[in-house]
Design a protein around this motif. Structure first.
Motif, mmCIF file in Angstrom:
data_model
loop_
_atom_site.group_PDB
_atom_site.id
_atom_site.type_symbol
_atom_site.label_atom_id
_atom_site.label_comp_id
_atom_site.label_asym_id
_atom_site.label_seq_id
_atom_site.Cartn_x
_atom_site.Cartn_y
_atom_site.Cartn_z
ATOM 1 N N PRO A 1 -0.868 8.899 -4.012
ATOM 2 C CA PRO A 1 -0.680 10.105 -3.189
ATOM 3 C C PRO A 1 -1.784 11.147 -3.372
ATOM 4 C CG PRO A 1 1.395 9.430 -4.137
ATOM 5 C CD PRO A 1 0.351 8.550 -4.757
ATOM 6 N N ASP A 2 -2.276 11.309 -4.585
ATOM 7 C CA ASP A 2 -3.346 12.275 -4.842
ATOM 8 C C ASP A 2 -4.596 11.964 -4.036
ATOM 9 O OD1 ASP A 2 -1.690 13.531 -6.591
ATOM 10 O OD2 ASP A 2 -2.735 12.944 -8.404
ATOM 11 N N ARG A 3 -4.815 10.692 -3.781
ATOM 12 C CA ARG A 3 -6.006 10.305 -3.012
ATOM 13 C C ARG A 3 -5.888 10.794 -1.572
ATOM 14 N NH1 ARG A 3 -8.389 4.172 -1.998
ATOM 15 N NH2 ARG A 3 -10.340 4.833 -1.053
ATOM 16 N N GLU B 1 8.964 4.190 24.228
ATOM 17 C CA GLU B 1 7.896 5.175 24.403
ATOM 18 C C GLU B 1 7.253 5.585 23.089
ATOM 19 O OE1 GLU B 1 7.139 9.511 26.528
ATOM 20 O OE2 GLU B 1 8.977 8.393 26.931
ATOM 21 N N ASP B 2 8.045 5.680 22.004
ATOM 22 C CA ASP B 2 7.436 6.136 20.758
ATOM 23 C C ASP B 2 6.549 5.063 20.124
ATOM 24 O OD1 ASP B 2 9.141 4.380 19.516
ATOM 25 O OD2 ASP B 2 10.171 5.857 18.282
ATOM 26 N N SER B 3 6.407 3.897 20.802
ATOM 27 C CA SER B 3 5.450 2.891 20.346
ATOM 28 C C SER B 3 4.015 3.374 20.521
ATOM 29 C CB SER B 3 5.661 1.571 21.100
ATOM 30 O OG SER B 3 6.915 1.021 20.796
ATOM 31 N N LEU B 4 3.841 4.451 21.291
ATOM 32 C CA LEU B 4 2.513 5.058 21.431
ATOM 33 C C LEU B 4 2.116 5.825 20.182
ATOM 34 C CD1 LEU B 4 2.784 6.367 25.113
ATOM 35 C CD2 LEU B 4 1.538 4.359 24.306
ATOM 36 N N LEU B 5 3.098 6.086 19.312
ATOM 37 C CA LEU B 5 2.806 6.729 18.033
ATOM 38 C C LEU B 5 2.182 5.698 17.089
ATOM 39 C CD1 LEU B 5 6.098 8.784 17.512
ATOM 40 C CD2 LEU B 5 3.839 9.715 18.049
ATOM 41 N N PRO B 6 1.560 6.148 15.983
ATOM 42 C CA PRO B 6 1.039 5.186 14.998
ATOM 43 C C PRO B 6 2.158 4.306 14.436
ATOM 44 C CG PRO B 6 0.117 7.369 14.628
ATOM 45 C CD PRO B 6 1.187 7.534 15.664
ATOM 46 N N ASP B 7 1.779 3.249 13.739
ATOM 47 C CA ASP B 7 2.739 2.255 13.271
ATOM 48 C C ASP B 7 3.791 2.827 12.325
ATOM 49 O OD1 ASP B 7 1.618 -0.128 14.560
ATOM 50 O OD2 ASP B 7 -0.112 0.298 13.304
ATOM 51 N N TYR B 8 3.361 3.730 11.447
ATOM 52 C CA TYR B 8 4.281 4.286 10.458
ATOM 53 C C TYR B 8 4.117 5.807 10.336
ATOM 54 C CZ TYR B 8 4.846 -0.485 8.565
ATOM 55 O OH TYR B 8 5.114 -1.814 8.402
ATOM 56 N N LYS B 9 5.186 6.429 9.850
ATOM 57 C CA LYS B 9 5.095 7.791 9.354
ATOM 58 C C LYS B 9 5.756 7.811 7.983
ATOM 59 C CE LYS B 9 5.906 12.677 10.394
ATOM 60 N NZ LYS B 9 6.522 13.656 11.329
ATOM 61 N N PHE B 10 5.020 8.297 6.978
ATOM 62 C CA PHE B 10 5.505 8.296 5.601
ATOM 63 C C PHE B 10 5.618 9.713 5.056
ATOM 64 C CE2 PHE B 10 3.160 4.122 5.649
ATOM 65 C CZ PHE B 10 4.286 3.312 5.559
ATOM 66 N N ARG B 11 6.423 9.830 4.009
ATOM 67 C CA ARG B 11 6.475 11.076 3.234
ATOM 68 C C ARG B 11 6.487 10.708 1.761
ATOM 69 N NH1 ARG B 11 11.172 14.012 4.957
ATOM 70 N NH2 ARG B 11 12.365 12.535 3.692
ATOM 71 N N ASN B 12 5.591 11.333 1.018
ATOM 72 C CA ASN B 12 5.615 11.151 -0.425
ATOM 73 C C ASN B 12 6.585 12.157 -1.038
ATOM 74 O OD1 ASN B 12 4.122 12.304 -3.189
ATOM 75 N ND2 ASN B 12 4.451 10.107 -3.097
ATOM 76 N N ARG B 13 7.492 11.668 -1.855
ATOM 77 C CA ARG B 13 8.553 12.524 -2.384
ATOM 78 C C ARG B 13 8.021 13.574 -3.348
ATOM 79 N NH1 ARG B 13 11.051 7.166 -3.929
ATOM 80 N NH2 ARG B 13 11.838 6.310 -1.985
ATOM 81 N N ASP B 14 7.103 13.183 -4.212
ATOM 82 C CA ASP B 14 6.636 14.100 -5.269
ATOM 83 C C ASP B 14 5.816 15.255 -4.708
ATOM 84 O OD1 ASP B 14 7.867 12.519 -7.193
ATOM 85 O OD2 ASP B 14 6.082 11.258 -7.449
ATOM 86 N N VAL C 1 7.589 4.820 -3.595
ATOM 87 C CA VAL C 1 6.657 5.957 -3.650
ATOM 88 C C VAL C 1 6.693 6.757 -2.345
ATOM 89 C CG1 VAL C 1 4.242 6.661 -3.992
ATOM 90 C CG2 VAL C 1 5.143 4.657 -5.195
ATOM 91 N N TYR C 2 6.893 6.072 -1.215
ATOM 92 C CA TYR C 2 6.830 6.726 0.093
ATOM 93 C C TYR C 2 8.113 6.467 0.896
ATOM 94 C CZ TYR C 2 1.826 7.117 -0.872
ATOM 95 O OH TYR C 2 0.617 7.409 -1.438
ATOM 96 N N ASP C 3 8.710 7.524 1.404
ATOM 97 C CA ASP C 3 9.844 7.393 2.321
ATOM 98 C C ASP C 3 9.317 7.040 3.707
ATOM 99 O OD1 ASP C 3 11.779 8.095 0.429
ATOM 100 O OD2 ASP C 3 11.462 10.240 0.786
ATOM 101 N N LEU C 4 10.036 6.164 4.405
ATOM 102 C CA LEU C 4 9.666 5.777 5.764
ATOM 103 C C LEU C 4 10.380 6.685 6.759
ATOM 104 C CD1 LEU C 4 8.251 3.790 7.683
ATOM 105 C CD2 LEU C 4 10.295 2.332 7.536
ATOM 106 N N LEU C 5 9.611 7.445 7.549
ATOM 107 C CA LEU C 5 10.178 8.360 8.536
ATOM 108 C C LEU C 5 10.130 7.792 9.956
ATOM 109 C CD1 LEU C 5 8.604 11.718 7.280
ATOM 110 C CD2 LEU C 5 10.738 10.635 6.564
ATOM 111 N N LEU D 1 0.810 -1.216 0.000
ATOM 112 C CA LEU D 1 0.000 0.000 0.000
ATOM 113 C C LEU D 1 0.846 1.270 0.000
ATOM 114 C CD1 LEU D 1 -2.777 -1.067 2.543
ATOM 115 C CD2 LEU D 1 -2.734 -1.348 0.054
ATOM 116 N N PHE D 2 1.923 1.276 0.770
ATOM 117 C CA PHE D 2 2.803 2.447 0.851
ATOM 118 C C PHE D 2 4.257 2.017 0.587
ATOM 119 C CE2 PHE D 2 -0.889 3.340 3.513
ATOM 120 C CZ PHE D 2 -1.262 4.601 3.083
ATOM 121 N N PRO D 3 4.567 1.553 -0.623
ATOM 122 C CA PRO D 3 5.889 0.986 -0.922
ATOM 123 C C PRO D 3 6.994 2.045 -0.954
ATOM 124 C CG PRO D 3 4.616 1.185 -2.930
ATOM 125 C CD PRO D 3 3.685 1.561 -1.802
ATOM 126 N N LYS D 4 8.233 1.569 -0.777
ATOM 127 C CA LYS D 4 9.372 2.489 -0.640
ATOM 128 C C LYS D 4 9.712 3.234 -1.924
ATOM 129 C CE LYS D 4 12.678 -1.339 -1.095
ATOM 130 N NZ LYS D 4 13.783 -2.057 -0.403
#
Length: 274
Positions: free
Chosen positions: A194-196, A63-76, A44-48, A39-42
């Motif tokens: 990403p547009d979605r 402690e940061d396990s309280l954050l969501p599972d992933y944080k992504f950034r779309n390069r474009d 297209v999306y950088d893993l932060l 769904l969010f492959p590398k």
């Protein structure tokens, strides 16, 4: 004898890493891998950010396990967002719904029976996606950085996982009915375009019923992110609000009835093409 000891040690390691992990976590972790790889492959999306898994947290909670599972950034498009993954096996739920429908379809139903059928389907098909604590925490985070929920529903009869992606604020509460996810399906297990994701947030045609802030049209959850957090403290659907969701004019509205009478009539005409 040494070989035997080596085998025992190997079995102990396997037991510690796999057999002691609850089955739900294994399914959840597999779906998290699917989320990243498909769904969010590398490409297209950088893993932060990636939350630590069950084994790592069981040894020493991070402690940061309280954050969501992933944080992504779309390069474009240079957009950043969190993704919380939730996996649910709905085989029993769907089978119960199908059985209920078959029983009622075998005879002609009265209006009362139709209403009862709808209530029962809603009751059976409603699943809790997040604990109330986690839901509140993600809503709070969402005021600073966008949070998406990625839901994987597994149905044994089709041997398939159906993935859905939606913004956290589109959830009125921490639970929802599986049929309400229809508009959020990611087709054919493809990459999330990403547009979605941008489309979730660019529509500003409506208004928060509490503060009048511009927001996307969301009749089922007509509050902006900040007001939604405050409303969560009581969750009274009929508590009095200040504005019409559609036109923004002052009006005694509520989460249950977000539009003024004129907008309600106008929207009903559109829905039913009157």
């Amino acid at each position: 004898m040494n070989e035997f000891n080596e085998i025992l040690e190997f079995l102990r390691k396997v037991t510690r890493t796999k057999l002691n992990v609850p089955k739900s976590f294994l399914n959840g972790e597999e779906f998290e891998d699917f989320t990243r790889e498909v769904l969010f492959p590398k490409d297209v999306y950088d893993l932060l950010h990636k939350t630590h898994n069950y084994k790592q947290n069981s040894e020493d909670f991070v402690e940061d396990s309280l954050l969501p599972d992933y944080k992504f950034r779309n390069r474009d498009l240079n957009i950043e967002f969190y993704v919380e993954c939730k996996y649910r096996d709905i085989t029993k739920i769907q089978n119960k719904i199908d059985e209920l429908i078959q029983i009622h379809e075998s005879k002609k139903r009265t209006n009362e029976e139709e209403i009862l059928l709808e209530k029962n389907i809603k009751k059976i098909g409603t699943i809790e996606l997040l604990s109330q604590t986690q839901y509140n925490r993600l809503l709070e985070l969402n005021t600073k950085q966008r949070v998406l929920v990625c839901i994987g529903l597994y149905f044994q009869n089709t041997k398939n996982i159906y993935p859905y992606v939606l913004p956290i604020e589109h959830l009125t509460t921490n639970a929802l009915h599986i049929y309400d996810l229809e508009d959020y399906l990611v087709p054919n297990n493809y990459t999330v375009i990403p547009d979605r994701i941008v489309d979730f947030y660019i529509d500003k045609s409506s208004h928060c019923v509490s503060c009048k802030k511009s927001m996307e049209n969301r009749p089922h959850q007509p509050l902006c992110r900040e007001c939604h957090i405050n409303w969560q403290k009581t969750r009274i659907f009929k508590s009095e609000m200040n504005y019409c969701h559609s036109c923004g004019k002052e009006h005694k509205s509520s989460v249950a009835r977000p539009d003024c009478l004129n907008c309600f009539k106008k929207n009903m005409n559109v829905v039913f093409d009157i």
